[in-house]
Structure formats: structure tokens, C-alpha cells
Design an enzyme around this catalytic site. Structure first.
Site, mmCIF file in Angstrom:
data_model
loop_
_atom_site.group_PDB
_atom_site.id
_atom_site.type_symbol
_atom_site.label_atom_id
_atom_site.label_comp_id
_atom_site.label_asym_id
_atom_site.label_seq_id
_atom_site.Cartn_x
_atom_site.Cartn_y
_atom_site.Cartn_z
ATOM 1 N N LYS B 100 -99.611 51.102 -15.206
ATOM 2 C CA LYS B 100 -98.281 51.688 -15.353
ATOM 3 C C LYS B 100 -97.470 50.666 -16.135
ATOM 4 C CE LYS B 100 -93.953 52.537 -13.080
ATOM 5 N NZ LYS B 100 -93.159 52.794 -11.872
ATOM 6 N N GLY B 161 -84.919 53.421 -8.113
ATOM 7 C CA GLY B 161 -84.330 53.118 -6.812
ATOM 8 C C GLY B 161 -82.958 53.710 -6.567
ATOM 9 N N ALA B 187 -89.384 57.732 -11.066
ATOM 10 C CA ALA B 187 -88.136 57.066 -10.686
ATOM 11 C C ALA B 187 -86.950 58.020 -10.589
ATOM 12 C CB ALA B 187 -87.752 55.937 -11.644
ATOM 13 N N GLY B 188 -86.096 57.729 -9.626
ATOM 14 C CA GLY B 188 -84.846 58.463 -9.485
ATOM 15 C C GLY B 188 -84.819 59.484 -8.367
ATOM 16 N N ASN B 209 -91.258 55.637 -5.134
ATOM 17 C CA ASN B 209 -91.490 54.555 -4.170
ATOM 18 C C ASN B 209 -90.357 54.508 -3.152
ATOM 19 O OD1 ASN B 209 -92.057 52.202 -2.763
ATOM 20 N ND2 ASN B 209 -92.211 50.898 -4.534
ATOM 21 N N THR B 210 -89.144 54.163 -3.634
ATOM 22 C CA THR B 210 -88.027 53.922 -2.720
ATOM 23 C C THR B 210 -87.672 55.137 -1.869
ATOM 24 O OG1 THR B 210 -87.168 52.401 -4.378
ATOM 25 C CG2 THR B 210 -85.677 53.009 -2.612
#
Lengths: 66, 259
Positions: B100, B161, B187-188, B209-210
Site C-alpha cells: 500500500k 482518521g 480512509a475517511g 483502520n481508525t
């Protein structure tokens, strides 16, 4: 001899192979990757790659990330 | 409705959700969340071994690599050279050529540096890497990455994040329309509906992830994300109704009592 290990000065009994260096550091060679003077060392070459005074060594592993 | 599985660089995935390994309160919670998510690929970061504290547990003790494909990232790299270096180390550590690719251009937004990202993609593709670049939600940049040989493009939905959800749905749709490689929204995402929106827009997958690791209950959130990705995909394939300004009655207009 003094080498640069992960960005810091490190005293190692040397010259020595990458395998010996990892053993000295108590690091499982299967779990890491090693850079020797900015070039990745293949695992198969750990025994034959000699670390000399002043060399730069990076030892990395996987940590949590996104 | 039959769906074809997600295929990246010839490898087939039955889950369209890719999850991270960062920011979990503990490794056991992470492992439980991974299982709940149904994901088959997890991202990891490449960092210097902590030489002063060798007692710390290893991340890899909590990831079954027979079950999950490791996707090393180049997070934290601000130049093409550093990202290429991290990718090479990741390949040696994980014995896989998938990466990635992140080349960050700004600390506060963590937005990618487009030129450096395209340059690093060229270099790594030439070296035989399967490159999955994290990119702006920009159709032109995505096309350049694809031309450079990227195996997928991974436009951001919002800053890493941030949990803001898909900020530019129109661009995600256009990126998907232009791309001939898989589009993974990376992301987001903040909550399940964000993941569903990404899939409804036509994305081939979502990476997060977050949103899971930072949730009050990461394991349940992982389940929610799994369901959201499946629901969004199914809705996308099912063909939604057009948006209309005024009501259209769902019940017959004839035979109403009293008329």
C-alpha cells in the site's frame, strides 16, 4: 567497532555477519528486514553479509498501521 | 444476485473490506475485530525494531498469515525515495511484493503528494511490486497511477482518521467510471453508513483502520462494517430508484374508503 544501528551509534563486536548481529541483539531473523548501507539484505545473504566499522544498519519489523 | 469476487492483480478476495492493524487497545481485541470484519487482507506498517525494549509482543503473533494477506504500507514517508525504501523493506519482511503505497505531502491533512506518488509507483512497478496507491479523490491522478501500472487505485474518502465520510461522492463515481483497475476507497470512513455509501457509489472495496480500532466496541463495529460493505455492494448491484423531488404514493390511489 562502532556502527550506525537504526540511526544511533552502536558498539558491536566486529566485523561480524548480519546473522551474528541479529543474534547479538536477540532478534528473530524471520520477523525482520535488514538494510545494509541503504540496500536491503535478502534473508539468504544474512550469513555472508559482513558488517564493517561505520556501516549503517536498519532493522525493521511490522507494527500496527492503516 | 450473483456478484463476481474482488480480484486484484489476479488474486481473488471474497471480502471487499480491507482493515488496518493500528491503534487497537490490545492485540487480542484487534484479532477479534479482524475475525468479525471478515476481511482477508490487513495493512501493517514498517518501522524500526525497538532495540531498547525487546520484551514487547510482536504484532505478527496476533495475525494468522494463512488467513490474512499482509499489506505493508509506506505510511510516514514524505518522499518517493523513502517510500520506495520502505516498500523494499516491507517486501523482505513479509516476503510478498504487495504494497500500500503512501507518499504524504502534508502533515495536517496527510494528503498525498501526487507527483511523488506517481513517481514511486513507476519505480516499484518496474521492480515487480503489486502497487496499491493511497491517492487523492482525483480522477486525473488515478488515471496517471493506473497508467504507471498500479494494480488498484485507493482514493481517500476524507482525511485519514477523520471519520468524516465520503466528502466527494461525485469524484469517487467518476474515478470508478474511468478506472479499469479496482477502486478501493481508503480512509475517511467514520461509521457503517460511510462504508455503505462508498460501495453504493460503485467502489470495489473499502479500506479502513481508525473507524474500527477507535470505536467504543471495535469488534461490534467490525461486524457493522462487514454488513455495511455487503449491503452497499448489494444495493449498488440492485439498481437504486431515481431521486425525485415529490412523493409517489406506494399504495393504490383507487378504493380509498370515503371517496
Amino acid at each position: 567497532m562502532t556502527i550506525q544501528l537504526n540511526g544511533e551509534a552502536f558498539e558491536a563486536p566486529g566485523p561480524l555477519s548480519v546473522s551474528r548481529l541479529l543474534a547479538t541483539l536477540d532478534i528473530d531473523p524471520r520477523r525482520v528486514a535488514v538494510e545494509h548501507n541503504r540496500l536491503v539484505v535478502k534473508k539468504a545473504a544474512y550469513d555472508s553479509t559482513v558488517v564493517a566499522p561505520g556501516d549503517e544498519i536498519e532493522v525493521v519489523n511490522f507494527v500496527g498501521g492503516g | 444476485m450473483p456478484d463476481t469476487p474482488l480480484t486484484i492483480a489476479g488474486r481473488t478476495f471474497h471480502s471487499r473490506l480491507i482493515v488496518g492493524t493500528g491503534k487497537y487497545a490490545s492485540f487480542p481485541i484487534m484479532a477479534e475485530a479482524h475475525a468479525a470484519s471478515g476481511a482477508e487482507m490487513v495493512t501493517v506498517a514498517v518501522r524500526r525494531v525497538n532495540l531498547s525494549d525487546r520484551s514487547r509482543e510482536s504484532l505478527l503473533d496476533h495475525i494468522d498469515t494463512n488467513r490474512y494477506t499482509l499489506l505493508p504500507n509506506t505510511a510516514g514517508c514524505y518522499t518517493a525515495d523513502d517510500a520506495v525504501r520502505a516498500a523494499r523493506l516491507g517486501r523482505e519482511a513479509g516476503l510478498s511484493s504487495w504494497v500500500k503505497l503512501e507518499v504524504i505531502g502534508d502533515e495536517r491533512t496527510l494528503y498525498p503528494d501526487n507527483e511523488a506518488l506517481v513517481e514511486a509507483t513507476h519505480v516499484l512497478v518496474r521492480e515487480g511490486f503489486v502497487v496499491l496507491p493511497y491517492t487523492n479523490d482525483d480522477p486525473v491522478v488515478c488515471r496517471k497511477l493506473e497508467d504507471a501500472g498500479a494494480a488498484a487505485v485507493m482514493p481517500l474518502g476524507a482525511p485519514i482518521g477523520s471519520g468524516l465520510g465520503i466528502q466527494n461522492p461525485n469524484n469517487i463515481r467518476i474515478i470508478k467510471e474511468f478506472a479499469s483497475v479496482p477502486v478501493i476507497v481508503d480512509a475517511g470512513v467514520g461509521t457503517a453508513s460511510d462504508a455503505a455509501v462508498a460501495m453504493e457509489l460503485g467502489a470495489d472495496g473499502v479500506l479502513m483502520n481508525t473507524a474500527i480500532a477507535g470505536a467504543g466496541n471495535p469488534v461490534d463495529m467490525a461486524t457493522a462494517m462487514k454488513l455495511a460493505v455487503e449491503a452497499g455492494r448489494l444495493a449498488h448491484l440492485s439498481g437504486r430508484i431515481p431521486r425525485k423531488r415529490y412523493a409517489t404514493a406506494s399504495s393504490p390511489l383507487e378504493g380509498v374508503v370515503g371517496t
